[in-house]
Design a protein around this motif. Sequence first.
Motif, PDB file in Angstrom:
ATOM      1  N   ALA A 190      93.483  31.739  67.731  1.00  0.00           N
ATOM      2  CA  ALA A 190      93.844  32.136  66.369  1.00  0.00           C
ATOM      3  C   ALA A 190      95.350  32.256  66.162  1.00  0.00           C
ATOM      4  O   ALA A 190      95.889  31.702  65.203  1.00  0.00           O
ATOM      5  N   GLU A 191      96.054  32.963  67.024  1.00  0.00           N
ATOM      6  CA  GLU A 191      97.491  33.149  66.830  1.00  0.00           C
ATOM      7  C   GLU A 191      98.255  31.840  66.945  1.00  0.00           C
ATOM      8  O   GLU A 191      99.190  31.581  66.182  1.00  0.00           O
ATOM      9  N   LEU A 192      97.850  31.001  67.888  1.00  0.00           N
ATOM     10  CA  LEU A 192      98.494  29.698  68.057  1.00  0.00           C
ATOM     11  C   LEU A 192      98.313  28.847  66.797  1.00  0.00           C
ATOM     12  O   LEU A 192      99.265  28.236  66.302  1.00  0.00           O
ATOM     13  N   VAL A 193      97.097  28.812  66.262  1.00  0.00           N
ATOM     14  CA  VAL A 193      96.814  28.039  65.051  1.00  0.00           C
ATOM     15  C   VAL A 193      97.550  28.638  63.853  1.00  0.00           C
ATOM     16  O   VAL A 193      98.144  27.911  63.047  1.00  0.00           O
ATOM     17  N   ASP A 213     100.328  30.358  63.859  1.00  0.00           N
ATOM     18  CA  ASP A 213     101.755  30.038  63.999  1.00  0.00           C
ATOM     19  C   ASP A 213     102.036  28.583  63.627  1.00  0.00           C
ATOM     20  O   ASP A 213     103.016  28.283  62.938  1.00  0.00           O
ATOM     21  N   TYR A 214     101.179  27.680  64.089  1.00  0.00           N
ATOM     22  CA  TYR A 214     101.332  26.267  63.747  1.00  0.00           C
ATOM     23  C   TYR A 214     101.266  26.065  62.229  1.00  0.00           C
ATOM     24  O   TYR A 214     102.091  25.365  61.648  1.00  0.00           O
ATOM     25  N   LEU A 215     100.272  26.690  61.587  1.00  0.00           N
ATOM     26  CA  LEU A 215     100.108  26.515  60.142  1.00  0.00           C
ATOM     27  C   LEU A 215     101.257  27.142  59.362  1.00  0.00           C
ATOM     28  O   LEU A 215     101.688  26.590  58.340  1.00  0.00           O
ATOM     29  N   ARG A 216     101.764  28.251  59.820  1.00  0.00           N
ATOM     30  CA  ARG A 216     102.928  28.855  59.150  1.00  0.00           C
ATOM     31  C   ARG A 216     104.124  27.913  59.201  1.00  0.00           C
ATOM     32  O   ARG A 216     104.821  27.728  58.211  1.00  0.00           O
ATOM     33  N   GLU A 217     104.362  27.316  60.362  1.00  0.00           N
ATOM     34  CA  GLU A 217     105.478  26.375  60.487  1.00  0.00           C
ATOM     35  C   GLU A 217     105.257  25.147  59.605  1.00  0.00           C
ATOM     36  O   GLU A 217     106.177  24.660  58.962  1.00  0.00           O
ATOM     37  N   GLY A 236      95.644  19.046  62.502  1.00  0.00           N
ATOM     38  CA  GLY A 236      96.720  19.246  63.470  1.00  0.00           C
ATOM     39  C   GLY A 236      96.430  20.304  64.517  1.00  0.00           C
ATOM     40  O   GLY A 236      97.323  20.687  65.269  1.00  0.00           O
ATOM     41  N   PHE A 237      95.205  20.794  64.574  1.00  0.00           N
ATOM     42  CA  PHE A 237      94.808  21.776  65.576  1.00  0.00           C
ATOM     43  C   PHE A 237      93.360  21.505  65.958  1.00  0.00           C
ATOM     44  O   PHE A 237      92.628  20.830  65.239  1.00  0.00           O
ATOM     45  N   SER A 238      92.966  22.016  67.105  1.00  0.00           N
ATOM     46  CA  SER A 238      91.589  21.833  67.575  1.00  0.00           C
ATOM     47  C   SER A 238      90.680  22.863  66.928  1.00  0.00           C
ATOM     48  O   SER A 238      91.030  24.033  66.831  1.00  0.00           O
ATOM     49  N   ASP A 297      80.398  36.018  63.754  1.00  0.00           N
ATOM     50  CA  ASP A 297      81.016  35.593  65.004  1.00  0.00           C
ATOM     51  C   ASP A 297      82.465  36.088  65.085  1.00  0.00           C
ATOM     52  O   ASP A 297      83.028  36.599  64.133  1.00  0.00           O
ATOM     53  N   ASP A 298      83.044  35.925  66.247  1.00  0.00           N
ATOM     54  CA  ASP A 298      84.419  36.375  66.472  1.00  0.00           C
ATOM     55  C   ASP A 298      85.433  35.261  66.292  1.00  0.00           C
ATOM     56  O   ASP A 298      86.576  35.395  66.702  1.00  0.00           O
ATOM     57  N   ASP A 299      85.027  34.159  65.709  1.00  0.00           N
ATOM     58  CA  ASP A 299      85.929  33.040  65.550  1.00  0.00           C
ATOM     59  C   ASP A 299      86.840  33.225  64.343  1.00  0.00           C
ATOM     60  O   ASP A 299      86.590  34.028  63.459  1.00  0.00           O
ATOM     61  N   PHE A 300      87.898  32.468  64.333  1.00  0.00           N
ATOM     62  CA  PHE A 300      88.903  32.469  63.277  1.00  0.00           C
ATOM     63  C   PHE A 300      88.623  31.252  62.394  1.00  0.00           C
ATOM     64  O   PHE A 300      88.390  30.158  62.887  1.00  0.00           O
ATOM     65  N   TRP A 301      88.624  31.438  61.072  1.00  0.00           N
ATOM     66  CA  TRP A 301      88.333  30.352  60.144  1.00  0.00           C
ATOM     67  C   TRP A 301      89.583  29.989  59.347  1.00  0.00           C
ATOM     68  O   TRP A 301      90.352  30.871  58.967  1.00  0.00           O
ATOM     69  N   VAL A 302      89.761  28.700  59.082  1.00  0.00           N
ATOM     70  CA  VAL A 302      90.858  28.181  58.274  1.00  0.00           C
ATOM     71  C   VAL A 302      90.246  27.340  57.167  1.00  0.00           C
ATOM     72  O   VAL A 302      89.370  26.502  57.430  1.00  0.00           O
ATOM     73  N   PHE A 303      90.687  27.536  55.925  1.00  0.00           N
ATOM     74  CA  PHE A 303      90.197  26.742  54.801  1.00  0.00           C
ATOM     75  C   PHE A 303      91.234  25.694  54.430  1.00  0.00           C
ATOM     76  O   PHE A 303      92.379  26.016  54.126  1.00  0.00           O
ATOM     77  N   GLY A 304      90.820  24.425  54.468  1.00  0.00           N
ATOM     78  CA  GLY A 304      91.683  23.320  54.088  1.00  0.00           C
ATOM     79  C   GLY A 304      91.219  22.713  52.780  1.00  0.00           C
ATOM     80  O   GLY A 304      90.023  22.511  52.570  1.00  0.00           O
ATOM     81  N   TYR A 305      92.173  22.400  51.896  1.00  0.00           N
ATOM     82  CA  TYR A 305      91.832  21.821  50.594  1.00  0.00           C
ATOM     83  C   TYR A 305      92.696  20.613  50.255  1.00  0.00           C
ATOM     84  O   TYR A 305      92.491  19.951  49.247  1.00  0.00           O
TER      85      TYR A 305
END
Length: 190
Positions: free
Chosen positions: A80-83, A85-89, A24-26, A8-16
Amino acid sequence: MTTTHASDDDFWVFGYGSLMWNPGFSALAAEPAVLNGYHRSFCIYSTHYRGTRERPGLVLGLAPGGSCPGVAFRVARGEAELVRDYLRERELCGYAYVEATLPVSLRDGRVVEAYTFVADPSHRQYAGELGVCASAAIIMEAVGRTGLNRDYLIKTVKELEAHGVLEPSLHALLEEVWRRTGEVEAGQGI
């Protein structure tokens, strides 16, 4: 089960750590996942969220070796870019992390490339492996902008248990924190 890569074309984030229970994001989905080649470790001093400069706390980082169960969040590609940027901050505010995109395995056998943060051993806030007693002593005393350091540990353990993951090292640390809590409540000090 055959391993296939998601297409798929979605962006994935791994949380641990706290991302598992407070992303903190949708996200379109949150799925149990495993990252191989790294393990979860209380190896980073926190002077912001779970501690202060005067009394640092400890937060989780990904250290080399082993494997790490966590949660993979699927985010719409348009977000993806919004998330990111949020995670970087959120995650790069002085902490000993390095951004990475790594393969994580979902329970259904798919492998997805997920954005995450690994510990940077060269950073001044990298604590390394301190051991249960030293880590518990720090966690018991630390409070930061988002609350008690021990609450971070408790919430992480509860979230992992909700996904059927029992992590002996975190349970040993939590048991030591509870033991120290009992000593403080009994007036024995630490």
